[in-house]
Motif scaffolding. Structure first.
Motif, PDB file in Angstrom:
ATOM      1  N   SER A 167      21.045 -14.798  -3.811  1.00 25.70           N
ATOM      2  CA  SER A 167      22.253 -14.699  -4.771  1.00 25.70           C
ATOM      3  C   SER A 167      22.122 -16.268  -5.273  1.00 25.70           C
ATOM      4  CB  SER A 167      23.444 -13.969  -3.619  1.00 25.70           C
ATOM      5  OG  SER A 167      23.850 -14.773  -2.502  1.00 25.70           O
ATOM      6  N   THR A 168      22.746 -16.084  -6.164  1.00 24.45           N
ATOM      7  CA  THR A 168      23.621 -17.196  -6.830  1.00 24.45           C
ATOM      8  C   THR A 168      24.596 -17.519  -7.523  1.00 24.45           C
ATOM      9  OG1 THR A 168      22.315 -19.947  -7.957  1.00 24.45           O
ATOM     10  CG2 THR A 168      22.013 -16.994  -9.114  1.00 24.45           C
ATOM     11  N   GLU A 169      24.709 -18.292  -7.801  1.00 24.97           N
ATOM     12  CA  GLU A 169      26.516 -18.476  -9.156  1.00 24.97           C
ATOM     13  C   GLU A 169      26.050 -19.153 -10.305  1.00 24.97           C
ATOM     14  OE1 GLU A 169      29.975 -18.335  -7.081  1.00 24.97           O
ATOM     15  OE2 GLU A 169      29.953 -16.494  -5.916  1.00 24.97           O
ATOM     16  N   ILE A 170      26.396 -18.318 -11.438  1.00 26.35           N
ATOM     17  CA  ILE A 170      26.314 -19.157 -12.434  1.00 26.35           C
ATOM     18  C   ILE A 170      27.557 -18.948 -13.140  1.00 26.35           C
ATOM     19  CG2 ILE A 170      23.601 -18.623 -12.904  1.00 26.35           C
ATOM     20  CD1 ILE A 170      24.669 -16.429 -14.472  1.00 26.35           C
ATOM     21  N   LEU A 171      27.922 -19.906 -14.280  1.00 24.41           N
ATOM     22  CA  LEU A 171      28.662 -19.924 -15.499  1.00 24.41           C
ATOM     23  C   LEU A 171      28.271 -19.327 -16.637  1.00 24.41           C
ATOM     24  CD1 LEU A 171      30.947 -23.552 -14.717  1.00 24.41           C
ATOM     25  CD2 LEU A 171      30.826 -21.203 -14.137  1.00 24.41           C
ATOM     26  N   ARG A 172      29.126 -18.590 -16.861  1.00 27.72           N
ATOM     27  CA  ARG A 172      28.139 -17.994 -18.256  1.00 27.72           C
ATOM     28  C   ARG A 172      27.950 -18.847 -19.652  1.00 27.72           C
ATOM     29  NH1 ARG A 172      31.912 -14.386 -20.823  1.00 27.72           N
ATOM     30  NH2 ARG A 172      33.765 -14.577 -19.992  1.00 27.72           N
ATOM     31  N   SER A 173      29.566 -19.563 -19.425  1.00 30.19           N
ATOM     32  CA  SER A 173      29.560 -20.188 -20.423  1.00 30.19           C
ATOM     33  C   SER A 173      28.634 -21.366 -20.535  1.00 30.19           C
ATOM     34  CB  SER A 173      30.465 -20.833 -20.412  1.00 30.19           C
ATOM     35  OG  SER A 173      30.963 -21.695 -19.508  1.00 30.19           O
ATOM     36  N   ASP A 174      27.316 -21.583 -19.504  1.00 27.06           N
ATOM     37  CA  ASP A 174      26.328 -22.577 -19.706  1.00 27.06           C
ATOM     38  C   ASP A 174      25.296 -22.394 -20.395  1.00 27.06           C
ATOM     39  OD1 ASP A 174      27.674 -24.874 -18.155  1.00 27.06           O
ATOM     40  OD2 ASP A 174      26.691 -24.075 -16.555  1.00 27.06           O
ATOM     41  N   TRP A 175      25.112 -20.982 -20.813  1.00 23.40           N
ATOM     42  CA  TRP A 175      24.721 -19.973 -21.269  1.00 23.40           C
ATOM     43  C   TRP A 175      24.709 -19.618 -22.384  1.00 23.40           C
ATOM     44  CZ3 TRP A 175      23.737 -20.589 -16.275  1.00 23.40           C
ATOM     45  CH2 TRP A 175      22.518 -21.088 -15.878  1.00 23.40           C
ATOM     46  N   GLY A 176      27.013 -19.976 -23.010  1.00 24.88           N
ATOM     47  CA  GLY A 176      26.298 -19.220 -24.658  1.00 24.88           C
ATOM     48  C   GLY A 176      27.681 -17.969 -24.579  1.00 24.88           C
ATOM     49  N   LEU A 177      27.902 -18.024 -23.462  1.00 24.17           N
ATOM     50  CA  LEU A 177      28.211 -16.316 -23.125  1.00 24.17           C
ATOM     51  C   LEU A 177      30.266 -16.087 -23.077  1.00 24.17           C
ATOM     52  CD1 LEU A 177      25.622 -14.177 -20.405  1.00 24.17           C
ATOM     53  CD2 LEU A 177      25.688 -14.700 -23.243  1.00 24.17           C
ATOM     54  N   THR A 178      30.432 -16.424 -24.004  1.00 21.81           N
ATOM     55  CA  THR A 178      32.199 -17.389 -24.246  1.00 21.81           C
ATOM     56  C   THR A 178      32.708 -16.611 -24.501  1.00 21.81           C
ATOM     57  OG1 THR A 178      31.778 -18.168 -26.364  1.00 21.81           O
ATOM     58  CG2 THR A 178      31.169 -19.646 -24.336  1.00 21.81           C
ATOM     59  N   TRP A 179      32.721 -15.286 -24.520  1.00 24.77           N
ATOM     60  CA  TRP A 179      33.437 -14.142 -25.877  1.00 24.77           C
ATOM     61  C   TRP A 179      34.739 -14.305 -23.955  1.00 24.77           C
ATOM     62  CZ3 TRP A 179      35.784  -9.801 -23.621  1.00 24.77           C
ATOM     63  CH2 TRP A 179      36.445  -8.950 -24.819  1.00 24.77           C
ATOM     64  N   ASN A 180      36.167 -13.724 -24.393  1.00 28.45           N
ATOM     65  CA  ASN A 180      36.816 -14.094 -23.384  1.00 28.45           C
ATOM     66  C   ASN A 180      38.082 -13.445 -24.411  1.00 28.45           C
ATOM     67  OD1 ASN A 180      38.170 -13.563 -21.048  1.00 28.45           O
ATOM     68  ND2 ASN A 180      36.582 -15.093 -20.096  1.00 28.45           N
ATOM     69  N   ALA A 181      38.694 -12.220 -23.540  1.00 26.54           N
ATOM     70  CA  ALA A 181      40.496 -12.171 -24.332  1.00 26.54           C
ATOM     71  C   ALA A 181      41.742 -12.577 -23.483  1.00 26.54           C
ATOM     72  CB  ALA A 181      40.451 -10.939 -24.390  1.00 26.54           C
ATOM     73  N   ALA A 182      42.725 -13.395 -23.575  1.00 25.32           N
ATOM     74  CA  ALA A 182      44.023 -13.596 -22.735  1.00 25.32           C
ATOM     75  C   ALA A 182      44.613 -12.340 -22.246  1.00 25.32           C
ATOM     76  CB  ALA A 182      45.124 -14.664 -23.773  1.00 25.32           C
ATOM     77  N   LEU A 183      45.263 -12.850 -21.264  1.00 26.87           N
ATOM     78  CA  LEU A 183      45.708 -11.587 -20.866  1.00 26.87           C
ATOM     79  C   LEU A 183      47.961 -11.907 -20.698  1.00 26.87           C
ATOM     80  CD1 LEU A 183      44.120 -11.146 -17.103  1.00 26.87           C
ATOM     81  CD2 LEU A 183      43.759  -9.696 -19.797  1.00 26.87           C
ATOM     82  N   GLU A 184      48.226 -10.935 -20.865  1.00 32.29           N
ATOM     83  CA  GLU A 184      50.065 -11.575 -21.161  1.00 32.29           C
ATOM     84  C   GLU A 184      50.241 -12.016 -20.092  1.00 32.29           C
ATOM     85  OE1 GLU A 184      52.180  -7.603 -22.197  1.00 32.29           O
ATOM     86  OE2 GLU A 184      50.939  -7.220 -23.878  1.00 32.29           O
ATOM     87  N   ALA A 185      50.000 -11.692 -19.055  1.00 36.65           N
ATOM     88  CA  ALA A 185      50.575 -12.439 -17.489  1.00 36.65           C
ATOM     89  C   ALA A 185      49.787 -13.833 -17.745  1.00 36.65           C
ATOM     90  CB  ALA A 185      50.316 -11.910 -16.494  1.00 36.65           C
ATOM     91  N   GLY A 186      48.781 -14.173 -18.442  1.00 32.87           N
ATOM     92  CA  GLY A 186      48.473 -15.654 -18.232  1.00 32.87           C
ATOM     93  C   GLY A 186      47.061 -15.045 -17.797  1.00 32.87           C
ATOM     94  N   GLY A 187      45.902 -16.345 -17.770  1.00 34.86           N
ATOM     95  CA  GLY A 187      44.464 -15.755 -17.467  1.00 34.86           C
ATOM     96  C   GLY A 187      43.842 -14.945 -18.385  1.00 34.86           C
ATOM     97  N   VAL A 188      42.449 -14.830 -17.998  1.00 34.76           N
ATOM     98  CA  VAL A 188      41.616 -13.781 -18.664  1.00 34.76           C
ATOM     99  C   VAL A 188      40.890 -12.620 -18.475  1.00 34.76           C
ATOM    100  CG1 VAL A 188      40.687 -16.783 -19.999  1.00 34.76           C
ATOM    101  CG2 VAL A 188      39.571 -15.086 -17.895  1.00 34.76           C
TER     102      VAL A 188
END
Length: 206
Positions: A167-188
């Motif tokens: 296994s390994t871990e990546i940050l998807r944003s490093d590959w331009g996968l940046t879509w997200n939505a904000a949560l009402e209570a905070g966070g994404v």
């Protein structure tokens, strides 16, 4: 005992001095060769945090790849994997469709995710690190994957197989996968960190 480390030691005498030499175990040397990944008995998956409170797991059902193993010199081993993005499966059709869309992978424009190794080395025992280049969409970045050698065997059909998992871990944003939505209570809605998992069975070629 590691795939590339089970060796015997001989002592030679050169100019009156004893010199120790290492010989590769013949059983390990016999594993040297080219292998094709068996997709029916392999999996490439991922885990990502959803809504800050739970994990979503998925996999890519269609993939192919090759390995070259060198039983005498692990640094000469290589790996090449192609993953069909449209085969992404999280168990929810609507979510899979969103992942295939332009918000994430844009599978129609960029149908493949690829990995090409550039370096291999032993970390200790049966654990190895494969470093290479991972390409998602039009972005290529370095990636290291820690793998454990699970052994080798001949299956009932006479195929010589080897197995690895890791296994390994990546940050998807490093590959331009940046879509997200904000949560009402905070966070994404979707975490940036993604865990990739690999369970590989490969068949030696004649």
């Amino acid at each position: 005992m590691g795939l590339f480390t089970r060796r015997s030691q001989n002592v030679n005498v050169q100019d009156g001095a004893a010199v120790a030499t290492l010989e590769v175990d013949p059983a390990l040397a016999a594993l040297t060769g080219d292998y094709v990944i068996d997709p029916a008995h392999s999996s490439i998956g991922f885990t990502v945090r959803h809504a800050m409170v739970t994990n979503v797991r998925g996999a890519f059902a269609e993939h192919e790849g090759t390995l070259h193993l060198d039983g005498a010199d692990p640094a000469r081993s290589t790996a090449s994997i192609d993953v069909k993005i449209a085969s992404v499966d999280t168990g929810i059709a609507d979510r899979d469709g969103h992942l295939r869309s332009g918000d994430f992978f844009d599978a129609e424009t960029f149908p493949l995710m690829t990995f090409r190794s550039t370096e291999a080395r032993q970390l200790g025992g049966d654990t190895y690190r494969i470093t290479g280049e991972l390409t998602i969409k039009d972005v290529t970045r370095p990636l290291s994957i820690d793998l454990e050698f699970n052994g080798s065997a001949t299956d009932p059909y006479g195929n010589e197989r080897v197995g690895f998992e890791g296994s390994t871990e990546i940050l998807r944003s490093d590959w331009g996968l940046t879509w997200n939505a904000a949560l009402e209570a905070g966070g994404v809605m979707v975490s940036d960190k993604v865990k990739l998992t690999f369970d590989i069975s490969a068949i030696k070629q004649a």
